[in-house]
Write a protein that holds these residues in place. Structure first.
Motif, PDB file in Angstrom:
ATOM      1  N   ALA A  35       0.799  -1.231   0.000  1.00  0.00           N
ATOM      2  CA  ALA A  35       0.000   0.000   0.000  1.00  0.00           C
ATOM      3  C   ALA A  35       0.830   1.278   0.000  1.00  0.00           C
ATOM      4  O   ALA A  35       0.324   2.340  -0.299  1.00  0.00           O
ATOM      5  CB  ALA A  35      -0.938   0.004   1.208  1.00  0.00           C
ATOM      6  N   ARG A  36       2.109   1.193   0.358  1.00  0.00           N
ATOM      7  CA  ARG A  36       2.896   2.429   0.470  1.00  0.00           C
ATOM      8  C   ARG A  36       3.957   2.569  -0.610  1.00  0.00           C
ATOM      9  O   ARG A  36       4.697   3.540  -0.613  1.00  0.00           O
ATOM     10  CB  ARG A  36       3.570   2.484   1.846  1.00  0.00           C
ATOM     11  N   SER A  37       4.052   1.624  -1.526  1.00  0.00           N
ATOM     12  CA  SER A  37       5.142   1.631  -2.506  1.00  0.00           C
ATOM     13  C   SER A  37       4.769   2.419  -3.757  1.00  0.00           C
ATOM     14  O   SER A  37       4.601   1.861  -4.836  1.00  0.00           O
ATOM     15  CB  SER A  37       5.521   0.194  -2.864  1.00  0.00           C
ATOM     16  N   PHE A  38       4.632   3.721  -3.620  1.00  0.00           N
ATOM     17  CA  PHE A  38       4.241   4.559  -4.750  1.00  0.00           C
ATOM     18  C   PHE A  38       5.239   4.452  -5.897  1.00  0.00           C
ATOM     19  O   PHE A  38       4.849   4.238  -7.048  1.00  0.00           O
ATOM     20  CB  PHE A  38       4.130   6.025  -4.304  1.00  0.00           C
ATOM     21  N   ALA A  39       6.536   4.632  -5.595  1.00  0.00           N
ATOM     22  CA  ALA A  39       7.551   4.613  -6.658  1.00  0.00           C
ATOM     23  C   ALA A  39       7.630   3.246  -7.321  1.00  0.00           C
ATOM     24  O   ALA A  39       7.816   3.143  -8.540  1.00  0.00           O
ATOM     25  CB  ALA A  39       8.919   5.005  -6.083  1.00  0.00           C
ATOM     26  N   THR A  40       7.486   2.171  -6.537  1.00  0.00           N
ATOM     27  CA  THR A  40       7.513   0.823  -7.099  1.00  0.00           C
ATOM     28  C   THR A  40       6.356   0.621  -8.062  1.00  0.00           C
ATOM     29  O   THR A  40       6.533   0.088  -9.171  1.00  0.00           O
ATOM     30  CB  THR A  40       7.447  -0.240  -5.984  1.00  0.00           C
ATOM     31  N   LEU A  41       5.159   1.047  -7.682  1.00  0.00           N
ATOM     32  CA  LEU A  41       4.001   0.924  -8.563  1.00  0.00           C
ATOM     33  C   LEU A  41       4.148   1.803  -9.798  1.00  0.00           C
ATOM     34  O   LEU A  41       3.766   1.407 -10.905  1.00  0.00           O
ATOM     35  CB  LEU A  41       2.722   1.274  -7.811  1.00  0.00           C
ATOM     36  N   MET A  42       4.708   2.993  -9.633  1.00  0.00           N
ATOM     37  CA  MET A  42       4.975   3.851 -10.789  1.00  0.00           C
ATOM     38  C   MET A  42       5.860   3.123 -11.782  1.00  0.00           C
ATOM     39  O   MET A  42       5.611   3.133 -12.993  1.00  0.00           O
ATOM     40  CB  MET A  42       5.665   5.147 -10.344  1.00  0.00           C
ATOM     41  N   LEU A  43       6.906   2.483 -11.274  1.00  0.00           N
ATOM     42  CA  LEU A  43       7.842   1.758 -12.127  1.00  0.00           C
ATOM     43  C   LEU A  43       7.167   0.575 -12.811  1.00  0.00           C
ATOM     44  O   LEU A  43       7.319   0.363 -14.008  1.00  0.00           O
ATOM     45  CB  LEU A  43       9.042   1.281 -11.300  1.00  0.00           C
ATOM     46  N   ILE A  44       6.403  -0.194 -12.047  1.00  0.00           N
ATOM     47  CA  ILE A  44       5.752  -1.388 -12.597  1.00  0.00           C
ATOM     48  C   ILE A  44       4.824  -1.039 -13.755  1.00  0.00           C
ATOM     49  O   ILE A  44       4.907  -1.634 -14.844  1.00  0.00           O
ATOM     50  CB  ILE A  44       4.976  -2.133 -11.491  1.00  0.00           C
ATOM     51  N   PHE A  45       3.955  -0.062 -13.569  1.00  0.00           N
ATOM     52  CA  PHE A  45       3.006   0.267 -14.635  1.00  0.00           C
ATOM     53  C   PHE A  45       3.694   0.935 -15.822  1.00  0.00           C
ATOM     54  O   PHE A  45       3.284   0.736 -16.973  1.00  0.00           O
ATOM     55  CB  PHE A  45       1.866   1.120 -14.088  1.00  0.00           C
ATOM     56  N   ALA A  46       4.757   1.689 -15.560  1.00  0.00           N
ATOM     57  CA  ALA A  46       5.524   2.270 -16.668  1.00  0.00           C
ATOM     58  C   ALA A  46       6.199   1.165 -17.481  1.00  0.00           C
ATOM     59  O   ALA A  46       6.221   1.214 -18.712  1.00  0.00           O
ATOM     60  CB  ALA A  46       6.566   3.251 -16.137  1.00  0.00           C
ATOM     61  N   LEU A  47       6.748   0.156 -16.799  1.00  0.00           N
ATOM     62  CA  LEU A  47       7.392  -0.957 -17.499  1.00  0.00           C
ATOM     63  C   LEU A  47       6.383  -1.749 -18.335  1.00  0.00           C
ATOM     64  O   LEU A  47       6.709  -2.224 -19.430  1.00  0.00           O
ATOM     65  CB  LEU A  47       8.090  -1.891 -16.501  1.00  0.00           C
ATOM     66  N   ILE A  48       5.173  -1.900 -17.822  1.00  0.00           N
ATOM     67  CA  ILE A  48       4.125  -2.591 -18.592  1.00  0.00           C
ATOM     68  C   ILE A  48       3.863  -1.836 -19.900  1.00  0.00           C
ATOM     69  O   ILE A  48       3.722  -2.440 -20.965  1.00  0.00           O
ATOM     70  CB  ILE A  48       2.828  -2.708 -17.766  1.00  0.00           C
ATOM     71  N   ALA A  49       3.834  -0.506 -19.828  1.00  0.00           N
ATOM     72  CA  ALA A  49       3.565   0.300 -21.017  1.00  0.00           C
ATOM     73  C   ALA A  49       4.761   0.372 -21.959  1.00  0.00           C
ATOM     74  O   ALA A  49       4.607   0.695 -23.131  1.00  0.00           O
ATOM     75  CB  ALA A  49       3.137   1.708 -20.614  1.00  0.00           C
ATOM     76  N   VAL A  50       5.960   0.067 -21.449  1.00  0.00           N
ATOM     77  CA  VAL A  50       7.161   0.052 -22.290  1.00  0.00           C
ATOM     78  C   VAL A  50       7.309  -1.299 -22.981  1.00  0.00           C
ATOM     79  O   VAL A  50       7.830  -1.394 -24.088  1.00  0.00           O
ATOM     80  CB  VAL A  50       8.418   0.348 -21.435  1.00  0.00           C
ATOM     81  N   SER A  51       6.822  -2.347 -22.348  1.00  0.00           N
ATOM     82  CA  SER A  51       6.980  -3.723 -22.831  1.00  0.00           C
ATOM     83  C   SER A  51       6.027  -4.026 -23.987  1.00  0.00           C
ATOM     84  O   SER A  51       5.153  -3.223 -24.309  1.00  0.00           O
ATOM     85  CB  SER A  51       6.696  -4.696 -21.681  1.00  0.00           C
ATOM     86  N   PRO A  52       6.165  -5.220 -24.600  1.00  0.00           N
ATOM     87  CA  PRO A  52       5.240  -5.608 -25.682  1.00  0.00           C
ATOM     88  C   PRO A  52       3.770  -5.652 -25.254  1.00  0.00           C
ATOM     89  O   PRO A  52       2.892  -5.669 -26.104  1.00  0.00           O
ATOM     90  CB  PRO A  52       5.732  -7.014 -26.064  1.00  0.00           C
ATOM     91  N   ALA A  53       3.500  -5.674 -23.953  1.00  0.00           N
ATOM     92  CA  ALA A  53       2.106  -5.660 -23.485  1.00  0.00           C
ATOM     93  C   ALA A  53       1.389  -4.386 -23.917  1.00  0.00           C
ATOM     94  O   ALA A  53       0.158  -4.335 -23.961  1.00  0.00           O
ATOM     95  CB  ALA A  53       2.058  -5.791 -21.962  1.00  0.00           C
TER      96      ALA A  53
END
Length: 196
Positions: A35-53
């Motif tokens: 619930a507190r990992s803002f930067a981690t979640l920012m990174l995860i969703f950005a990586l999803i949008a960078v990847s073939p997904a």
């Protein structure tokens, strides 16, 4: 996630583990990360949008909305992440998520070896606010970037750089993000002139 070494690869490990459960909702990803990992979640969703997904129509727009909410809450100083049900219930095929993770493994492993705490004051408030407001503005135009192939990926890559810099306290990476932002603005301007 406190250990700065291999922090990005650890994020991919978490994504891979989440994807193994089958179809995954955005809310499930947020809950699994914490619930507190803002930067981690920012990174995860950005990586999803960078990847073939990101080839799935609408992924860039959904990622932009999630990033907007995460950054707005960081600026507001919230301690816990909140996502509306409309976004939280949105699902991603687990198989596609895991294939995206596999695709990202090698470049992320290389980047992990380069990142280290340096110029850390750039990754902390008040300097961090500059980047958060820039990302906030960027997310507002990202949905329109789906009309121009590649620009949404570049924008998501920029967000990933900022999030990775915050996680690893690497201010040099923020400087690189600044150069990328300049390149993105230049690219959008050229495209605008070509189209209009």
């Amino acid at each position: 996630m406190d250990d700065r070494k291999d922090v990005l690869s650890a994020v991919l490990d978490q994504l891979d583990e989440i994807g193994a459960t089958g179809t995954v909702s955005i809310g499930a990803v947020a809950e699994a990360i914490g619930a507190r990992s803002f930067a981690t979640l920012m990174l995860i969703f950005a990586l999803i949008a960078v990847s073939p997904a990101s080839i799935v129509p609408g992924v860039t727009t959904v990622v932009a909305l999630v990033e907007f909410l995460l950054v707005a809450q960081m600026i507001a100083g919230r301690r816990h992440i909140w996502l509306p049900d409309l976004l939280s219930d949105r699902e991603i095929p687990g198989e596609r998520l895991r294939s995206a993770v596999l695709w990202l493994r090698r470049p992320i492993a290389v980047v992990d070896q380069i990142l280290q705490p340096r110029l850390s004051f750039l990754t902390e408030k008040p300097c961090l606010y500059i980047w958060l407001f820039l990302i906030l503005a960027l997310t507002l135009v990202m949905p329109f970037m789906e009309l121009v192939p590649g620009t949404g990926t570049v924008a998501s890559g920029l967000i990933a750089l900022v999030a990775a810099a915050v996680l690893t306290r690497d201010g040099a990476l923020l400087i690189l993000a600044g150069l990328c932002l300049g390149a993105l603005v230049w690219m959008v301007r050229l495209l605008g002139e070509a189209l209009f």
